[in-house]
Design a protein around this motif. Structure first.
Motif, PDB file in Angstrom:
ATOM      1  N   PRO A   1       0.850  -1.194   0.000  1.00 42.21           N
ATOM      2  CA  PRO A   1       0.000   0.000   0.000  1.00 42.21           C
ATOM      3  C   PRO A   1       0.886   1.245   0.000  1.00 42.21           C
ATOM      4  O   PRO A   1       1.796   1.371   0.809  1.00 42.21           O
ATOM      5  CB  PRO A   1      -0.784  -0.133   1.316  1.00 42.21           C
ATOM      6  N   ARG A   2       0.632   2.148  -0.924  1.00 44.71           N
ATOM      7  CA  ARG A   2       1.516   3.301  -1.086  1.00 44.71           C
ATOM      8  C   ARG A   2       0.738   4.603  -1.187  1.00 44.71           C
ATOM      9  O   ARG A   2      -0.428   4.629  -1.587  1.00 44.71           O
ATOM     10  CB  ARG A   2       2.394   3.139  -2.336  1.00 44.71           C
ATOM     11  N   THR A   3       1.424   5.692  -0.837  1.00 42.40           N
ATOM     12  CA  THR A   3       0.878   7.022  -1.024  1.00 42.40           C
ATOM     13  C   THR A   3       1.027   7.398  -2.498  1.00 42.40           C
ATOM     14  O   THR A   3       1.761   6.731  -3.247  1.00 42.40           O
ATOM     15  CB  THR A   3       1.629   8.048  -0.169  1.00 42.40           C
ATOM     16  N   PRO A   4       0.370   8.487  -2.931  1.00 44.28           N
ATOM     17  CA  PRO A   4       0.546   8.922  -4.329  1.00 44.28           C
ATOM     18  C   PRO A   4       2.000   9.195  -4.692  1.00 44.28           C
ATOM     19  O   PRO A   4       2.387   9.068  -5.862  1.00 44.28           O
ATOM     20  CB  PRO A   4      -0.297  10.196  -4.402  1.00 44.28           C
ATOM     21  N   SER A   5       2.794   9.561  -3.701  1.00 42.92           N
ATOM     22  CA  SER A   5       4.208   9.835  -3.981  1.00 42.92           C
ATOM     23  C   SER A   5       5.056   8.579  -3.983  1.00 42.92           C
ATOM     24  O   SER A   5       6.262   8.631  -4.222  1.00 42.92           O
ATOM     25  CB  SER A   5       4.763  10.820  -2.954  1.00 42.92           C
ATOM     26  N   GLY A   6       4.426   7.430  -3.666  1.00 39.35           N
ATOM     27  CA  GLY A   6       5.157   6.176  -3.740  1.00 39.35           C
ATOM     28  C   GLY A   6       5.645   5.627  -2.422  1.00 39.35           C
ATOM     29  O   GLY A   6       6.240   4.547  -2.375  1.00 39.35           O
ATOM     30  N   LYS A   7       5.414   6.331  -1.301  1.00 42.52           N
ATOM     31  CA  LYS A   7       5.872   5.853  -0.004  1.00 42.52           C
ATOM     32  C   LYS A   7       4.954   4.757   0.522  1.00 42.52           C
ATOM     33  O   LYS A   7       3.724   4.846   0.409  1.00 42.52           O
ATOM     34  CB  LYS A   7       5.928   7.013   0.994  1.00 42.52           C
ATOM     35  N   ILE A   8       5.548   3.748   1.119  1.00 41.60           N
ATOM     36  CA  ILE A   8       4.761   2.649   1.674  1.00 41.60           C
ATOM     37  C   ILE A   8       3.988   3.136   2.897  1.00 41.60           C
ATOM     38  O   ILE A   8       4.544   3.786   3.779  1.00 41.60           O
ATOM     39  CB  ILE A   8       5.672   1.466   2.056  1.00 41.60           C
ATOM     40  N   GLN A   9       2.702   2.812   2.940  1.00 42.47           N
ATOM     41  CA  GLN A   9       1.862   3.201   4.078  1.00 42.47           C
ATOM     42  C   GLN A   9       1.916   2.092   5.131  1.00 42.47           C
ATOM     43  O   GLN A   9       1.078   1.185   5.158  1.00 42.47           O
ATOM     44  CB  GLN A   9       0.436   3.440   3.593  1.00 42.47           C
ATOM     45  N   LYS A  10       2.877   2.200   5.995  1.00 42.01           N
ATOM     46  CA  LYS A  10       3.100   1.127   6.959  1.00 42.01           C
ATOM     47  C   LYS A  10       1.978   1.010   7.989  1.00 42.01           C
ATOM     48  O   LYS A  10       1.772  -0.053   8.567  1.00 42.01           O
ATOM     49  CB  LYS A  10       4.444   1.311   7.655  1.00 42.01           C
ATOM     50  N   PHE A  11       1.252   2.099   8.208  1.00 37.64           N
ATOM     51  CA  PHE A  11       0.153   1.998   9.168  1.00 37.64           C
ATOM     52  C   PHE A  11      -0.903   1.008   8.681  1.00 37.64           C
ATOM     53  O   PHE A  11      -1.563   0.327   9.488  1.00 37.64           O
ATOM     54  CB  PHE A  11      -0.469   3.382   9.412  1.00 37.64           C
ATOM     55  N   MET A  12      -1.050   0.898   7.374  1.00 39.75           N
ATOM     56  CA  MET A  12      -2.005  -0.062   6.826  1.00 39.75           C
ATOM     57  C   MET A  12      -1.505  -1.491   7.031  1.00 39.75           C
ATOM     58  O   MET A  12      -2.300  -2.413   7.270  1.00 39.75           O
ATOM     59  CB  MET A  12      -2.254   0.215   5.340  1.00 39.75           C
ATOM     60  N   LEU A  13      -0.190  -1.672   6.952  1.00 47.83           N
ATOM     61  CA  LEU A  13       0.376  -2.997   7.210  1.00 47.83           C
ATOM     62  C   LEU A  13       0.241  -3.354   8.686  1.00 47.83           C
ATOM     63  O   LEU A  13      -0.069  -4.500   9.031  1.00 47.83           O
ATOM     64  CB  LEU A  13       1.838  -3.034   6.774  1.00 47.83           C
ATOM     65  N   ARG A  14       0.478  -2.369   9.551  1.00 48.03           N
ATOM     66  CA  ARG A  14       0.334  -2.624  10.991  1.00 48.03           C
ATOM     67  C   ARG A  14      -1.095  -3.020  11.330  1.00 48.03           C
ATOM     68  O   ARG A  14      -1.334  -3.858  12.206  1.00 48.03           O
ATOM     69  CB  ARG A  14       0.748  -1.391  11.787  1.00 48.03           C
ATOM     70  N   ASP A  15      -2.051  -2.386  10.657  1.00 50.29           N
ATOM     71  CA  ASP A  15      -3.454  -2.709  10.920  1.00 50.29           C
ATOM     72  C   ASP A  15      -3.751  -4.168  10.624  1.00 50.29           C
ATOM     73  O   ASP A  15      -4.603  -4.786  11.270  1.00 50.29           O
ATOM     74  CB  ASP A  15      -4.372  -1.818  10.074  1.00 50.29           C
ATOM     75  N   ARG A  16      -3.052  -4.742   9.653  1.00 50.42           N
ATOM     76  CA  ARG A  16      -3.265  -6.156   9.327  1.00 50.42           C
ATOM     77  C   ARG A  16      -2.778  -7.073  10.445  1.00 50.42           C
ATOM     78  O   ARG A  16      -3.209  -8.219  10.558  1.00 50.42           O
ATOM     79  CB  ARG A  16      -2.526  -6.520   8.037  1.00 50.42           C
ATOM     80  N   LEU A  17      -1.846  -6.566  11.241  1.00 51.63           N
ATOM     81  CA  LEU A  17      -1.275  -7.379  12.318  1.00 51.63           C
ATOM     82  C   LEU A  17      -1.996  -7.184  13.636  1.00 51.63           C
ATOM     83  O   LEU A  17      -1.712  -7.868  14.615  1.00 51.63           O
ATOM     84  CB  LEU A  17       0.208  -7.036  12.506  1.00 51.63           C
ATOM     85  N   THR A  18      -2.916  -6.238  13.693  1.00 50.91           N
ATOM     86  CA  THR A  18      -3.624  -5.956  14.939  1.00 50.91           C
ATOM     87  C   THR A  18      -4.628  -7.070  15.203  1.00 50.91           C
ATOM     88  O   THR A  18      -5.433  -7.403  14.326  1.00 50.91           O
ATOM     89  CB  THR A  18      -4.371  -4.611  14.855  1.00 50.91           C
ATOM     90  N   PRO A  19      -4.604  -7.643  16.406  1.00 47.87           N
ATOM     91  CA  PRO A  19      -5.516  -8.744  16.724  1.00 47.87           C
ATOM     92  C   PRO A  19      -6.975  -8.302  16.591  1.00 47.87           C
ATOM     93  O   PRO A  19      -7.322  -7.178  16.882  1.00 47.87           O
ATOM     94  CB  PRO A  19      -5.182  -9.078  18.178  1.00 47.87           C
TER      95      PRO A  19
END
Length: 541
Positions: A523-541
């Motif tokens: 998941p990336r921003t329009p500028s190409g940066k990875i949106q790590k908060f979205m990845l963290r959300d996948r790991l949240t119980p």
């Protein structure tokens, strides 16, 4: 535009009395005058126990300093120590400091990849390593790097038997005894004397430069806030190659002329045995250390009757653990916030620890200031989360090779990279709470994982096209690392594959991902940066 001026910074700290220009030898001198036969160091390790009085400690320091001088070590030279919690570490630090050298502690987990950079960057002259500790061939790696790095002239082997052993260093036939009282040290206490690397977010670690004054101020501040004294016995279970074990263990004990008990490798059950045998009153470590003590007593180990205070750092303390420490151990837990760059900057008083250690990370100690600001630099109201800035007497004086004005603003403030807020209650408005990090770092058991460097290594794998390392909660270690990966079409990457890859790259095991998730795209921003908060959300119980 006005820039930070290091000379003005030093002068101000001295004028305010926060920098006293005391040296480690001053505390040794006092101990030898008042109680030379008091137990100074207990070195507990698998091969046996070494006990040194202050008189015996000083004898070994004088001999080690003479041996190092014979190897050509002098003012400004860098002596690196990749030692576990052994008595040789204490002796080598104080001996090199007596010569005016710069001491560079390194964690025993570091392997060839990390060491090549660290030793090379600092241009170390002497490298002291252990024989017979852990599974890594630290001696073989050290000798390999000595042959490769032209400035690294000598390898000294603690627990070794040959001509390059630490024992041979002590028996070199020369001594550098304590100078008469009032004699100025070879290196000004406001100049760099301690170098420690911190894992950065831009790839290579940065060399943090501390002074005797900043280290001593930290010891003084912890002593006053924690009501420590010459009567305390300090258990040093946190690794001495880490700033917590060094500053809140070795230097703190020396400052108080207290007995330090060095535990070679952490084990909660054995720590309780040492606490009982030596009547330990104080210790410190990251949350897992405290959790282990609680768990062992809950499992049937005897309650540590003398342990009155535990300084907990490295990650926020779960409220239940503060309560359990009081009920199960009979120990007060005081929270502290600091970093390699700023040592023990905020700390909770033992008197208020029951309420505040689980809600805050303490308030500034004497000589330190913190503030929470927005992105424009405006100070925020209590309860508002923003960037945490710090300045004062425990702050480092800059990164090796980086102009100080690139690290501190004109008023001496440093951006910590942490997010924080001040507590809203009026009676504790000067207490802070760490609320996240602006730096892309994962803290596993109090140890920072260099995220960018590990991600770079992962994408070198032939089957991996993209990697993002994200922390996920862990009850014992605080965080563990999960690697989100995109892979070549038709390829499969398993966790065991990554372990083999990290091992081939000679990366410390504590930095290896402990979980992987294969995804189609980042998941990336329009500028190409990875949106790590979205990845963290996948790991949240």
């Amino acid at each position: 535009m006005t820039k930070f001026d290091l000379a003005t910074h030093r002068r101000k700290l001295r004028e305010l009395g926060h920098w006293t220009d005391e040296h480690y030898d001053d505390f040794l001198r006092k101990a030898l005058r008042d109680h030379p036969d008091k137990l100074a160091v207990v070195s507990d390790r698998a091969s046996g126990v070494t006990r040194l009085t202050f008189r015996e400690l000083e004898d070994r320091i004088a001999r080690a300093a003479g041996g190092l001088r014979k190897l050509g070590v002098g003012k400004g030279d860098v002596v690196a120590l990749q030692l576990p919690n052994w008595w040789e570490f204490v002796v080598a630090v104080l001996a090199s400091q007596r010569l005016g050298a710069i001491t560079n502690p390194l964690m025993p987990i570091f392997r060839e990849r990390e060491l090549r950079f660290m030793l090379g960057f600092a241009r170390c002259k002497v490298f002291i390593v252990p024989e017979g500790f852990g599974s890594l061939d630290l001696v073989g790696t050290a000798r390999l790097l000595r042959d490769e790095l032209g400035h690294l002239k000598h390898v000294v082997v603690a627990n070794g038997t040959g001509g390059d052993s630490f024992a041979a260093l002590l028996d070199a036939g020369e001594r550098v005894d304590l100078a008469p009282e009032g004699t100025p040290p070879l290196t000004d206490p406001g100049e760099p004397s301690m170098l420690m690397y911190t894992s950065g977010t831009t790839g290579s670690p940065k060399g943090v430069q501390h002074t005797v004054n900043s280290m001593v101020n930290a010891a003084r501040s912890m002593t006053r806030r924690g009501h420590l004294s010459n009567d305390d016995v300090v258990l040093v279970g946190s690794p001495v190659g880490h700033m917590l074990g060094l500053a809140a263990g070795v230097i703190l004990a020396l400052f108080n002329r207290a007995t330090m008990v060095l535990q070679e490798s952490w084990n909660g059950r054995h720590a309780l045995e040492l606490i009982d045998e030596y009547k330990v009153t104080f210790s410190g470590g990251a949350t897992p250390f405290l959790a282990d003590l609680v768990r062992e007593v809950q499992s049937g180990a005897p309650r540590p009757e003398t342990l009155r205070l535990f300084l907990c750092a490295g990650a926020p303390i779960p409220p239940v653990l503060v309560r359990q420490a009081g009920e199960v151990l009979g120990t007060t837990v005081t929270s502290v916030w600091g970093m390699t760059e700023s040592l023990a900057s905020t700390m909770t008083e033992p008197e208020r620890a029951g309420k505040l250690s689980s809600l805050s990370d303490g308030r500034p100690v004497a000589g330190m200031e913190v503030k929470v600001v927005d992105d424009a630099g405006r100070t925020l109201a209590a309860g508002e989360r923003g960037r945490l800035l710090v300045r004062g007497a425990q702050l480092h004086i800059g990164y090796m090779g980086v102009p100080p004005e690139d690290t501190f603003d004109a008023e001496g403030w440093m951006d910590t990279g942490d997010l924080a807020y001040c507590l809203a209650d009026d009676d504790c408005a000067d207490y802070i709470r760490i609320a996240g990090r602006t730096k892309d770092v994962i803290i596993r058991g109090g140890e920072n994982i260099p995220v960018v460097e590990i991600e770079s290594l992962l994408v070198e794998h032939p089957a991996i096209t993209g990697a993002a390392l994200v922390g996920y909660p862990d009850e014992r270690l605080g965080e563990r690392a999960c690697a989100f990966l995109t892979v070549e079409k038709g390829s499969t990457v398993l966790l065991d594959d990554l372990r083999v890859w990290m091992d081939e790259k000679k990366v410390a095991k504590q930095y290896w991902p402990e979980r992987i998730e294969i995804i189609e795209a980042m998941p990336r921003t329009p500028s190409g940066k990875i949106q790590k908060f979205m990845l963290r959300d996948r790991l949240t119980p």
